[in-house]
Design a protein around this motif. Structure first.
Motif, short mmCIF file in Angstrom:
data_model
loop_
_atom_site.label_atom_id
_atom_site.label_comp_id
_atom_site.label_asym_id
_atom_site.label_seq_id
_atom_site.Cartn_x
_atom_site.Cartn_y
_atom_site.Cartn_z
N THR A 229 4.36 -11.41 -9.61
CA THR A 229 3.84 -12.37 -10.93
C THR A 229 2.19 -12.00 -10.92
OG1 THR A 229 3.22 -14.08 -9.06
CG2 THR A 229 5.32 -14.01 -10.63
N GLU A 230 1.70 -12.32 -12.03
CA GLU A 230 0.27 -12.28 -12.25
C GLU A 230 -0.62 -13.29 -11.53
OE1 GLU A 230 -0.16 -12.59 -16.65
OE2 GLU A 230 0.64 -10.50 -16.81
N GLN A 231 -0.09 -14.29 -11.34
CA GLN A 231 -0.70 -15.24 -10.48
C GLN A 231 -0.03 -15.58 -9.11
OE1 GLN A 231 -1.67 -19.06 -12.80
NE2 GLN A 231 -1.13 -17.99 -14.55
N ASN A 232 -0.91 -16.49 -8.33
CA ASN A 232 -0.21 -16.57 -6.76
C ASN A 232 1.30 -17.08 -7.00
OD1 ASN A 232 0.46 -17.72 -4.29
ND2 ASN A 232 -1.80 -17.33 -3.81
N VAL A 233 2.14 -16.43 -6.22
CA VAL A 233 3.65 -16.61 -6.44
C VAL A 233 4.18 -17.80 -5.45
CG1 VAL A 233 4.30 -15.19 -4.32
CG2 VAL A 233 5.86 -15.45 -6.63
N GLU A 235 3.93 -21.05 -5.33
CA GLU A 235 4.43 -22.35 -5.58
C GLU A 235 6.11 -22.00 -5.90
OE1 GLU A 235 4.59 -23.18 -10.35
OE2 GLU A 235 2.56 -22.47 -9.72
N GLN A 247 6.65 -14.19 1.33
CA GLN A 247 5.49 -13.71 0.57
C GLN A 247 4.96 -12.42 1.04
OE1 GLN A 247 3.05 -16.97 -0.66
NE2 GLN A 247 1.73 -15.78 -1.93
N ARG A 251 0.74 -12.03 -4.71
CA ARG A 251 1.65 -12.12 -6.00
C ARG A 251 3.06 -11.46 -5.85
NH1 ARG A 251 -3.01 -9.66 -9.71
NH2 ARG A 251 -4.62 -11.29 -9.45
N ALA A 268 9.43 -21.06 -13.87
CA ALA A 268 8.37 -21.20 -13.08
C ALA A 268 7.78 -19.72 -13.11
CB ALA A 268 8.54 -21.54 -11.67
N ALA A 269 8.45 -18.77 -12.84
CA ALA A 269 8.02 -17.42 -12.97
C ALA A 269 7.43 -16.77 -14.03
CB ALA A 269 9.43 -16.37 -12.26
N ARG A 271 5.84 -18.93 -16.27
CA ARG A 271 4.53 -19.54 -16.41
C ARG A 271 3.59 -18.89 -15.42
NH1 ARG A 271 6.31 -23.90 -14.72
NH2 ARG A 271 5.72 -23.93 -12.51
N LEU A 272 3.92 -18.17 -14.28
CA LEU A 272 3.03 -17.51 -13.55
C LEU A 272 2.80 -16.00 -14.15
CD1 LEU A 272 4.43 -18.52 -10.28
CD2 LEU A 272 2.26 -19.47 -11.23
#
Length: 294
Positions: A229-233, A235, A247, A251, A268-269, A271-272
């Motif tokens: 993902t583009e943001q921290n995964v 969550e 992890q 990302r 959720a993915a 959104r990230l």
């Protein structure tokens, strides 16, 4: 669907040991059914009951709508069977034994026999007593596949064969499947069952614990997801239904998920910001091990 094999509530015990406890399943015309389970689960007892070698204690067992015990002679005219350990007459050659098996069945296709001898790389002129276990299996397979049967019963048929010969067997089974024949395949090679079977029946401790197509059974195990993902995964790890979250970097992650919670992970993915998402469905081995480990 025309039922070629039908078992209903079949029970069989040996003294105090309950080998089969209410076994029920069917094999339809033109269908390959994979019959799997751990050693001692009841696979061979079920097959020997179907062949009329063992008499069941309770329940119904039919092939071609005939009773497997009372009508075994008529049934055997229309089936081919290969056990997991083929016994041969040591003083005869492999070719002589194949011809004898074909004659006992009522003929067979000699051109197909010669083709199969070549494909399985068998020397038919050698005495059977000099054959390895793998070559004994080849004799049984060639004899079974050289005759035109309506039902083929294979009980660990590739035991002793090398991977190349296993692939030859799988190719030949696919051909008889295309020809509309019915096949009951008991095998410890789960990839073989996964490739060939239309449906799978899992037996454990004499009872059927799962039955259905692989697609129908996949919901019973978890799908493996690789996500970037583009943001921290991170969550994603806290979503219900996510297991074994690993992890790789901020990302990227690999985890497994219960199918019922797939939409929550996708939401959720998204959104990230999804950059990569790979989904690997559960294998037959995953499903088998789920029952074996329990």
């Amino acid at each position: 669907m025309v039922k070629v094999v039908e078992l209903r509530g079949v029970k069989k015990s040996f003294s105090k040991f309950q080998a089969l406890n209410g076994v029920s399943f069917t094999v339809n015309k033109g269908e390959v059914v994979g019959f799997i389970g751990p050693n001692g689960a009841g696979k061979s007892t079920t097959i020997r009951t179907l062949l009329g070698i063992l008499k069941r204690d309770e329940g119904e067992a039919k092939i071609f709508n005939m009773d497997v015990w009372k009508d075994s002679i008529e049934i055997h005219k229309r089936i081919s069977y290969v056990p997991g350990d083929v016994s041969l007459w040591g003083s005869l050659t492999g070719g002589e034994i194949i011809d004898l098996f074909m004659e006992l069945h009522g003929g067979g296709d000699k051109k197909k026999r010669d083709y199969l001898i070549k494909r399985f790389e068998l020397d038919p002129k050698k005495k059977a007593k000099s054959y390895s276990k793998g070559n004994r299996q080849k004799v049984g397979l060639i004899a079974a596949l050289s005759v035109d049967s309506d039902l083929y019963i294979f009980d660990e048929p590739t035991s002793g064969l090398d991977p190349l010969m296993e692939a030859v067997f799988q190719d030949e089974v696919e051909k008889i499947k295309v020809a509309g024949k019915s096949i009951l395949l008991s095998s410890h090679i789960l990839s073989e069952v996964e490739r060939l079977a239309d449906r799978v029946v899992i037996i454990r401790k004499g009872e059927i614990v799962e039955s259905g197509t692989l697609d129908e059974l996949r919901h019973l195990t978890r799908t493996t997801i690789t996500l970037e993902t583009e943001q921290n995964v991170n969550e994603i790890a806290h979503i219900e239904g996510v297991h074994d979250f690993k992890q790789i970097d901020p990302r990227q992650a690999i985890f497994s998920i219960d199918v019922d919670y797939f939409n929550a992970v996708l939401t959720a993915a998204t959104r990230l910001g999804v950059k990569k998402l790979e989904s690997i469905p559960p294998s037959l081995e995953d499903l088998f091990m789920r029952h074996y480990e329990n």
